[in-house]
Design an enzyme around this catalytic site. Sequence first.
Site, short mmCIF file in Angstrom:
data_model
loop_
_atom_site.label_atom_id
_atom_site.label_comp_id
_atom_site.label_asym_id
_atom_site.label_seq_id
_atom_site.Cartn_x
_atom_site.Cartn_y
_atom_site.Cartn_z
N SER A 37 0.79 -1.23 0.00
CA SER A 37 0.00 0.00 0.00
C SER A 37 0.83 1.28 0.00
O SER A 37 0.31 2.33 -0.35
CB SER A 37 -0.92 0.02 1.23
OG SER A 37 -0.15 -0.15 2.40
N ASP A 330 -3.57 7.87 8.04
CA ASP A 330 -4.58 7.00 8.63
C ASP A 330 -3.92 6.06 9.64
O ASP A 330 -2.79 6.31 10.06
CB ASP A 330 -5.38 6.27 7.53
CG ASP A 330 -4.53 5.26 6.77
OD1 ASP A 330 -3.37 5.00 7.17
OD2 ASP A 330 -5.03 4.71 5.76
N HIS A 333 -0.79 4.55 7.43
CA HIS A 333 -0.02 5.16 6.33
C HIS A 333 0.41 6.59 6.56
O HIS A 333 -0.27 7.33 7.27
CB HIS A 333 -0.87 5.10 5.05
CG HIS A 333 -1.27 3.71 4.69
ND1 HIS A 333 -2.53 3.21 4.96
CD2 HIS A 333 -0.56 2.71 4.15
CE1 HIS A 333 -2.57 1.96 4.56
NE2 HIS A 333 -1.40 1.63 4.08
#
Length: 366
Positions: A37, A330, A333
């Site tokens: 990610s 978040d 991340h």
Amino acid sequence: MAKIHISPFLCLFFILVNVIPHSADETQPTIFILGDSTADVGTNTYLPGSKVRANFSHYGIDFPHMRPTGRFSNGFNSADFVARFFGLKRSPPPFLFLLTLKSNHFQKHLLKGVNFASAGSGLLDITGPNMSIVPLSRQISQLSTVKDNLTALIGSTATETLLSKSMFFISIGSNDIFGYFMTNSTMPRDQFIGILISAYSNHITNLYTLGARKFGIISVPPVGCCPSQRLLQKLINGVDGCFPPENDFALAFHSALDTLLVNISSQLPGFKYSLGNGYLMTMDVINNPQAHGFDNVDSACCGYGILNSEGPCNSTAPLCPDRRKYLFWDQFHPTKRAAFLAAQTLYSGPPYYVSPINFSQLAKDY
Ligand SMILES: *[C@@H]1O[C@H](CO)[C@@H](O)[C@H](O)[C@H]1NC(C)=O
Ligand SMILES: *[C@@H]1O[C@H](CO)[C@@H](O)[C@H](O)[C@H]1NC(C)=O
Ligand SMILES: *[C@@H]1O[C@H](CO)[C@@H](O)[C@H](O)[C@H]1NC(C)=O
Ligand SMILES: *[C@@H]1O[C@H](CO)[C@@H](O)[C@H](O)[C@H]1NC(C)=O
Ligand SMILES: *[C@@H]1O[C@H](CO)[C@@H](O)[C@H](O)[C@H]1NC(C)=O
Ligand SMILES: *[C@@H]1O[C@H](CO)[C@@H](O)[C@H](O)[C@H]1NC(C)=O
Ligand SMILES: *[C@@H]1O[C@H](CO)[C@@H](O)[C@H](O)[C@H]1NC(C)=O
């Protein structure tokens, strides 16, 4: 060892140091991006049934036109910023998006590079089970398809030359470590790290066999310091701060990866690499936030509850007052600004953070 619950996803963050920005120079290599990610620019949006997606608001709030693209960031991520340092506008598009294009458009894109990264993925195929993600092994198979397509387009000699001059940026490993803790594994640390490194060795060898020569790699950040894991530390151990055992794994991973790359470069002719120390880059910021322009290095900017990390970032979540002052966007991340600083360090940082050479040297060095 404490048993813990971790949300069944991905990922991380990592970071930086202030180095004088370097403008894009004449070398503009084709870039291929693989990983999780931290580098995904929308892959999972094109995967039917994927449970790890970010194609909704507030993701993308600082992206051009405030558009959620599937990036796990408020704006560009580190793959975008690395691409920008090499003179591109942003990361090349996801492979799975390119597959939706007509063949002439598909072909035009290939020459500029492709992003294969998929949120939730890991070095091991067993990482990210049942979430519908693309593990690194499958990302490499997709690259092999791209190689076939390039060969059909420009011939095999030109394809080999293109691949040998291309930059391969890889950011992966955090989800494997999360998986270890999530499954309450009792395997000794060094044995587990050995399995990850052996998998990494196979992946790199496979990429080399396909024609890759230049590898820009970032190791794992201190995953125990992301907001979701700080929340665990609070709930399980009743104290504030990072969750130490995960950081211990991240540190051991970096050191083993460093050793692996030294070894590989002595065995594979023409193999060149640059290894960013994701652990150190991030830790130095966490230990000295103000020096890097951050006010908050423990909470998510977008999310609910304690550390804004009890509920995920979504379109109704509260947002922090100044996104540029937060390290984390978040639960897992980094913010856009943190991703920029990381890319800047990779591109032009000193050997303390990126060795034996930085990404700008890797690109120049034919
Ligand atoms: C996110 O992607 C999925 C799968 O393509 C799609 O069904 C969904 O509508 C998208 N969400 C938004 C907010 O665009
Ligand atoms: C994933 O799916 C398989 C087969 O459906 C099932 O046996 C396994 O328990 C699932 N794993 C997880 C972690 O949910
Ligand atoms: C790309 O290559 C694969 C594998 O050889 C092939 O199946 C596919 O049709 C090709 N796609 C295009 C657009 O040429
Ligand atoms: C791991 O341990 C926790 C706490 O004991 C437990 O709730 C959880 O179900 C366990 N997870 C697995 C995959 O065994
Ligand atoms: C280096 O790699 C070779 C071949 O993969 C392996 O046999 C050897 O044990 C490695 N050496 C070290 C010091 O890791
Ligand atoms: C966002 O997450 C919160 C907390 O988990 C939930 O209550 C809310 O319904 C979610 N909002 C949307 C739009 O999904
Ligand atoms: C990064 O690489 C460049 C070469 O492109 C070199 O001039 C520079 O000294 C390196 N940066 C640092 C801080 O070592």
